[in-house]
Design a protein around this motif. Sequence first.
Motif, PDB file in Angstrom:
ATOM      1  N   LEU A  51      43.723  67.295  54.733  1.00  8.10           N
ATOM      2  CA  LEU A  51      44.082  66.612  53.475  1.00  8.10           C
ATOM      3  C   LEU A  51      44.091  67.630  52.337  1.00  8.10           C
ATOM      4  O   LEU A  51      43.412  68.656  52.423  1.00  8.10           O
ATOM      5  CB  LEU A  51      43.053  65.546  53.146  1.00  8.10           C
ATOM      6  N   LEU A  92      34.720  62.317  50.929  1.00 13.14           N
ATOM      7  CA  LEU A  92      35.314  63.075  52.031  1.00 13.14           C
ATOM      8  C   LEU A  92      34.506  64.250  52.559  1.00 13.14           C
ATOM      9  O   LEU A  92      34.774  64.709  53.665  1.00 13.14           O
ATOM     10  CB  LEU A  92      36.699  63.579  51.599  1.00 13.14           C
ATOM     11  N   ASP A 131      55.279  62.999  50.054  1.00 13.37           N
ATOM     12  CA  ASP A 131      54.105  63.001  50.921  1.00 13.37           C
ATOM     13  C   ASP A 131      54.207  61.841  51.922  1.00 13.37           C
ATOM     14  O   ASP A 131      53.462  60.863  51.830  1.00 13.37           O
ATOM     15  CB  ASP A 131      52.852  62.860  50.031  1.00 13.37           C
ATOM     16  N   ASP A 159      53.239  61.506  54.870  1.00 12.39           N
ATOM     17  CA  ASP A 159      52.038  61.248  55.687  1.00 12.39           C
ATOM     18  C   ASP A 159      50.924  60.579  54.886  1.00 12.39           C
ATOM     19  O   ASP A 159      49.974  60.075  55.473  1.00 12.39           O
ATOM     20  CB  ASP A 159      51.421  62.568  56.200  1.00 12.39           C
ATOM     21  N   LEU A 181      45.800  63.760  47.990  1.00  5.83           N
ATOM     22  CA  LEU A 181      45.022  62.981  47.020  1.00  5.83           C
ATOM     23  C   LEU A 181      45.350  63.601  45.664  1.00  5.83           C
ATOM     24  O   LEU A 181      44.996  64.757  45.412  1.00  5.83           O
ATOM     25  CB  LEU A 181      43.531  63.091  47.319  1.00  5.83           C
ATOM     26  N   LEU A 228      49.520  71.794  56.279  1.00  2.00           N
ATOM     27  CA  LEU A 228      48.569  70.668  56.203  1.00  2.00           C
ATOM     28  C   LEU A 228      48.815  69.725  57.378  1.00  2.00           C
ATOM     29  O   LEU A 228      47.888  69.219  58.004  1.00  2.00           O
ATOM     30  CB  LEU A 228      48.750  69.903  54.885  1.00  2.00           C
ATOM     31  N   TRP A 252      43.378  54.972  51.365  1.00  7.55           N
ATOM     32  CA  TRP A 252      42.120  55.492  50.833  1.00  7.55           C
ATOM     33  C   TRP A 252      41.529  54.626  49.722  1.00  7.55           C
ATOM     34  O   TRP A 252      40.383  54.831  49.309  1.00  7.55           O
ATOM     35  CB  TRP A 252      42.323  56.918  50.285  1.00  7.55           C
ATOM     36  N   LEU A 262      39.478  69.811  53.651  1.00  7.87           N
ATOM     37  CA  LEU A 262      40.268  69.569  52.446  1.00  7.87           C
ATOM     38  C   LEU A 262      40.751  70.888  51.871  1.00  7.87           C
ATOM     39  O   LEU A 262      40.044  71.892  51.977  1.00  7.87           O
ATOM     40  CB  LEU A 262      39.351  69.018  51.362  1.00  7.87           C
ATOM     41  N   ASP A 317      46.399  69.127  60.390  1.00 11.20           N
ATOM     42  CA  ASP A 317      45.908  67.786  60.036  1.00 11.20           C
ATOM     43  C   ASP A 317      44.786  67.844  58.993  1.00 11.20           C
ATOM     44  O   ASP A 317      43.646  67.424  59.226  1.00 11.20           O
ATOM     45  CB  ASP A 317      45.430  67.036  61.288  1.00 11.20           C
ATOM     46  N   ARG A 374      48.850  62.437  52.801  1.00 13.30           N
ATOM     47  CA  ARG A 374      47.702  63.344  52.958  1.00 13.30           C
ATOM     48  C   ARG A 374      47.358  64.059  51.649  1.00 13.30           C
ATOM     49  O   ARG A 374      46.482  64.915  51.613  1.00 13.30           O
ATOM     50  CB  ARG A 374      47.912  64.336  54.093  1.00 13.30           C
TER      51      ARG A 374
END
Length: 478
Positions: A288, A201, A312, A314, A318, A282, A342, A255, A286, A316
């Motif tokens: 992560l 990322l 979560d 969306d 990890l 977040l 992902w 991030l 937009d 977004r």
Amino acid sequence: MPRLLTLFRAPATGPQPYRALAAILRQALGQAQARPGELLPSLRELSQQCGLHWHTVRAALQELEAEGWVAAEPRRGYRVLSLPGPEGPIDAPLQPCGPGRAWAPARPLPAPAASGPKPPHDFSWGHADLRGFPLPELRACFAASLRRLKPQDLGYGDPRGHAPYLAQLEAYLRRRRGLLGRSLLATQGSQEALHLIAQVLVRPGDSVAVEALSYGGARNAFLAAGARLARVRLDADGLRPDDLERVLKAGRVRLLHLTPLHQYPSTVTLSAARRRQVYALLRRYDVLAIEDDYDHEVHYRGPALAPLAAQDPDGRILYTSSFSKVLLPGLRVGFLALPPAWAPAFTAARRVASFQGDTLVQDALARWMAQDGFERHLRRVRRVSEQRLDSFEALLQDQAQRGRPWSWRRPDGGFALWLDVGADSRPLAARAAALGVGVLEESQFGPTKKPSHLRLGFARLTPQEQARGLELLGRAQA
Ligand SMILES: Cc1ncc(COP(=O)(O)O)c(C=O)c1O
């Protein structure tokens, strides 16, 4: 059984191939690949290895015998006699590796931690007491894995992990942490998960937002990928949503890394209200987030809050977590629980980095989990660690009554306590080190104006060990 020699050159196919082979064998003997008294491989083996008729191999060995290198023994083969041979110097001898010169690394990498002797009173580790680990139980699972797995089960496999382990992990995370619908990838500790996230990322020059005081392993993974760090301020209740907004507004943040359950290093639990604010931000910008839930199992104040990743919609967040703190760090068991979109990119990154994890470790753990041994162990770790926190707090109270300017908030969970020492923590840590006491000190976690805290791992020490260490720490303060 004689071992094959490594012949570094194939014998030339000239008019006298046995001579070429004799020269190569002489070189191998001169380089002490076989020592006096050892048998050479058989004629058949050598002829297979070189692709020459065994008559040719025999002719070469007869030449070596005539030169005094080897002696033929009936029904046993050729035995090496003496070195070096009568043919004089050997060309291109093997050499030990030279020291090499240091090249500038292609990427910014943190200096390796100084590896001096371990301090005798060490508060710098935030994990369970490894001495209480039920090794015989895990040993039995490893033995069962080695008995039942076929060699072909230990071939190259799925980069995401060993299927029986992923199935156990999925059920565990669903039941104990409320994680649903995520794609799992078993990693070598959560450090590998952080590295993979950075690889997938982070583009050079991207900003990664981190808590103002944060985990060095995460920061290093981002820096090594070329990131710039943007620090989000903390207060007594953890990450400040208003400051996160300031950082996100400044732009180019790709991030956010955060440790909401037990903020690393300050141990504070982020409230449900702040979590909602963080998630809303977040969304608005937009961005992560990496939720680093490194010690989820050990929460003392009621049940742990569900991870952000459990709410979560969306996709977004990890989510990464580790069993290092509750099992054995050397097993290197961590994982990623990803939004499914992902999964392909991370599977590809995993394949590039290391192809796959350790099937044997994962198979043994899957057995342990299936027998409930794993969760039994977790309950015990939680119980013992809470007792250790009680004894640690009692010892701190005692020190405070004896005049140490120490204050702290009982952590809601985890294996470490964030102690305000009421003075500059840097010289205190240095004096403690001189007395044999290992501590992590506030300025190690990020730039800070007035560092006055130590992160003290209490859970791996018995009350007696804690008492000795704190006594010396108190002396370092005085
Ligand atoms: C906040 C945090 N994240 C990740 C890790 C990495 O742990 P491991 O790679 O052993 O799973 C640690 C270890 O100390 C940690 O404290």
